[in-house]
Scaffold this motif. Sequence first.
Motif, PDB file in Angstrom:
ATOM      1  N   UNK A   1       0.841  -1.199   0.000  1.00 15.70           N
ATOM      2  CA  UNK A   1       0.000   0.000   0.000  1.00 15.70           C
ATOM      3  C   UNK A   1       0.875   1.247   0.000  1.00 15.70           C
ATOM      4  N   UNK A   2       0.565   2.191  -0.870  1.00 18.43           N
ATOM      5  CA  UNK A   2       1.336   3.438  -0.948  1.00 18.43           C
ATOM      6  C   UNK A   2       1.102   4.287   0.295  1.00 18.43           C
ATOM      7  N   UNK A   3       2.149   5.006   0.711  1.00 18.53           N
ATOM      8  CA  UNK A   3       2.021   5.897   1.857  1.00 18.53           C
ATOM      9  C   UNK A   3       2.933   7.101   1.700  1.00 18.53           C
ATOM     10  N   UNK A   4       2.614   8.129   2.469  1.00 16.40           N
ATOM     11  CA  UNK A   4       3.484   9.277   2.706  1.00 16.40           C
ATOM     12  C   UNK A   4       3.478   9.467   4.212  1.00 16.40           C
TER      13      UNK A   4
ATOM     14  N   UNK B   1       0.841   9.839   7.087  1.00 13.42           N
ATOM     15  CA  UNK B   1      -0.050  10.995   7.010  1.00 13.42           C
ATOM     16  C   UNK B   1      -1.503  10.537   7.060  1.00 13.42           C
ATOM     17  N   UNK B   2      -1.816   9.510   6.315  1.00 12.79           N
ATOM     18  CA  UNK B   2      -3.151   8.911   6.277  1.00 12.79           C
ATOM     19  C   UNK B   2      -3.002   7.436   6.645  1.00 12.79           C
ATOM     20  N   UNK B   3      -3.878   6.894   7.486  1.00 12.84           N
ATOM     21  CA  UNK B   3      -3.769   5.474   7.852  1.00 12.84           C
ATOM     22  C   UNK B   3      -3.762   4.571   6.615  1.00 12.84           C
ATOM     23  N   UNK B   4      -2.984   3.509   6.679  1.00 13.16           N
ATOM     24  CA  UNK B   4      -2.842   2.561   5.576  1.00 13.16           C
ATOM     25  C   UNK B   4      -3.582   1.276   5.934  1.00 13.16           C
TER      26      UNK B   4
END
Length: 146
Positions: free
Chosen positions: A77-80, A102-105
């Motif tokens: 899953x992509x994340x920042x 930054x946003x839950x994965x």
Amino acid sequence: MSFSLDTPSALTLKAEAKALREDRARAGEPLSHGAALEAVARAHGFRDWNTARAMLPERVSSPMQVGMRVKGTYLGQAFKGMVIGVLLKSDMQHYQVTINFDEPVDVVTSELFSAFRHRVVSTVDIHGVSPARTGNGEPQMRIMRE
């Protein structure tokens, strides 16, 4: 841009020499500390250990710093996010990093339920790639500077 350290440190080569000695000892082929240092130096392209030691820094800086913005994938899953912890592992080749997304994965691929992670701890190498693999053979985590 991915993480990389072009120049190893003297400590890295010493750790490699120690591992080489241990491997040889398990194989019943004892190797002196000096001979292991020489072999590792030659494997890295140096004429001998003294040349390597004179040219290499004692330590190299971490490719990741607390507060650094990163992006990548975690369990596909992509994340920042932001690096909030870095610990150099004893092998001098891996880091334990703590990333605050930054946003839950969502780490579950099932359509029946979800499991969100906001913060994870993972081990990565000096290139930001986890040695641990998922079921499909992909690294659990890949990190790059944002």
